[in-house]
Write a protein that holds these residues in place. Sequence first.
Motif, PDB file in Angstrom:
ATOM      1  N   LYS A 112      41.793  27.426  48.229  1.00  0.00           N
ATOM      2  CA  LYS A 112      40.530  27.809  47.572  1.00  0.00           C
ATOM      3  C   LYS A 112      39.573  26.619  47.446  1.00  0.00           C
ATOM      4  CE  LYS A 112      42.731  29.118  43.872  1.00  0.00           C
ATOM      5  NZ  LYS A 112      44.091  28.715  44.309  1.00  0.00           N
ATOM      6  N   SER A 113      40.084  25.503  46.912  1.00  0.00           N
ATOM      7  CA  SER A 113      39.197  24.341  46.735  1.00  0.00           C
ATOM      8  C   SER A 113      38.757  23.784  48.084  1.00  0.00           C
ATOM      9  CB  SER A 113      39.904  23.245  45.928  1.00  0.00           C
ATOM     10  OG  SER A 113      40.163  23.701  44.618  1.00  0.00           O
ATOM     11  N   THR A 114      39.647  23.854  49.069  1.00  0.00           N
ATOM     12  CA  THR A 114      39.287  23.405  50.420  1.00  0.00           C
ATOM     13  C   THR A 114      38.141  24.263  50.963  1.00  0.00           C
ATOM     14  OG1 THR A 114      41.583  22.755  50.772  1.00  0.00           O
ATOM     15  CG2 THR A 114      40.216  23.040  52.746  1.00  0.00           C
ATOM     16  N   PRO A 158      33.001  20.917  40.144  1.00  0.00           N
ATOM     17  CA  PRO A 158      34.314  20.759  40.787  1.00  0.00           C
ATOM     18  C   PRO A 158      35.478  21.116  39.861  1.00  0.00           C
ATOM     19  CG  PRO A 158      33.235  18.623  40.510  1.00  0.00           C
ATOM     20  CD  PRO A 158      32.334  19.656  39.915  1.00  0.00           C
ATOM     21  N   GLN A 159      36.657  21.258  40.470  1.00  0.00           N
ATOM     22  CA  GLN A 159      37.839  21.677  39.708  1.00  0.00           C
ATOM     23  C   GLN A 159      38.268  20.604  38.721  1.00  0.00           C
ATOM     24  OE1 GLN A 159      41.121  22.940  42.167  1.00  0.00           O
ATOM     25  NE2 GLN A 159      42.327  23.574  40.409  1.00  0.00           N
ATOM     26  N   ASN A 160      38.411  19.386  39.207  1.00  0.00           N
ATOM     27  CA  ASN A 160      38.868  18.332  38.307  1.00  0.00           C
ATOM     28  C   ASN A 160      37.758  17.317  38.155  1.00  0.00           C
ATOM     29  OD1 ASN A 160      41.575  19.280  38.000  1.00  0.00           O
ATOM     30  ND2 ASN A 160      41.829  18.701  40.158  1.00  0.00           N
ATOM     31  N   LEU A 162      31.549  27.381  41.376  1.00  0.00           N
ATOM     32  CA  LEU A 162      32.347  26.831  40.285  1.00  0.00           C
ATOM     33  C   LEU A 162      33.821  26.922  40.660  1.00  0.00           C
ATOM     34  CD1 LEU A 162      30.587  28.740  37.341  1.00  0.00           C
ATOM     35  CD2 LEU A 162      29.957  26.536  38.302  1.00  0.00           C
ATOM     36  N   ASP A 163      34.518  25.798  40.571  1.00  0.00           N
ATOM     37  CA  ASP A 163      35.940  25.780  40.914  1.00  0.00           C
ATOM     38  C   ASP A 163      36.739  25.683  39.617  1.00  0.00           C
ATOM     39  OD1 ASP A 163      38.389  25.580  42.142  1.00  0.00           O
ATOM     40  OD2 ASP A 163      37.819  23.954  43.494  1.00  0.00           O
ATOM     41  N   GLU A 164      37.326  26.777  39.219  1.00  0.00           N
ATOM     42  CA  GLU A 164      38.127  26.863  37.989  1.00  0.00           C
ATOM     43  C   GLU A 164      37.349  26.400  36.747  1.00  0.00           C
ATOM     44  OE1 GLU A 164      41.258  27.980  37.929  1.00  0.00           O
ATOM     45  OE2 GLU A 164      42.069  27.683  39.924  1.00  0.00           O
TER      46      GLU A 164
HETATM   47 MG   LIG Z   1      41.872  24.293  43.701  1.00  0.00          MG
END
Ligand SMILES: [Mg+2]
Length: 243
Positions: free
Chosen positions: A43-45, A79-81, A159-161
């Motif tokens: 997903k993030s990729t 981003p996610q993190n 939006l990632d998570e």
């Molecule tokens: Mg991810």
Amino acid sequence: MQSAIKIDHLYFRYDKEYVLEDISATITDNEYIAIIGPNGGGKSTFVKLLLGLLTPTKGKIEIYNTTPDKSRELIGYLPQNIHFNLDIPLQAREVILQGRLSAKKRGFSDKDFQILESLAQNLHIAHLLDKKIGELSGGERQRVLLARALATKPKILILDEPTAAVDFKTQKEIYQLLQELNLTKIVVSHDINILLQGVDRVFYINRKLYIHEYIDIDIKPKEGHFCEMELFEQLGGEHACNH
Ligand SMILES: [Mg+2]
Ligand SMILES: Nc1ncnc2c1ncn2[C@@H]1O[C@H](COP(=O)(O)OP(=O)(O)OP(=O)(O)O)[C@@H](O)[C@H]1O
């Protein structure tokens, strides 16, 4: 309808193995897409490819008829993190205004401050603007970061998570806010709440893409949690669970 994003036979690998394989999809202007799938599913990729942060190994992505690297200013991204140094004494308003900074410009205009004020109203964070970013709760901070992503006035929001570290009530509030925003939205989430709040289509990504066009399910979350595998059983997405 105008297409916002066109993905044509996309493949991607970091090393030997493909992480994403033969993905084709068109996302229309103003569509709201939820991306779900297992950890490591890609997903993030996928999101980083849309942003032009990674380049397809094979295949093509077009964003409003141009390449991702040329359309970065059209996309607001969370981003996610996000590694935020919480000791930096920045106020929420300064963090949001960072979204208005560009290479061309020094300082802020009246328009920048107007955008800040209207985002603060819409995202219900006006009372937080003077607070230091390190003093905010996780949910408050996510709202401020969402405002920063929107401050660029993007055509697409990715939006990632966004709700990974916030409680159930705040998750619902954030998804309620997202539902009200009028732009193309792509939101990666493990939180089934998102599916109840205005999503047009669900993209399940596990190396390959499985698209669910209609969401017509009777969800009764147990203590606010609902396994996405159970969800896919209800959606009849048996192929999605077995990969
Ligand atoms: Mg991810
Ligand atoms: N920079 C990298 N170099 C090599 N492999 C990577 C890199 N980033 C991710 N991967 C691998 O690619 C695969 C997909 O990772 P990705 O982060 O896209 O998954 P994800 O669906 O976002 O997972 P999660 O739900 O845990 O966030 C995983 O197997 C991961 O180990």
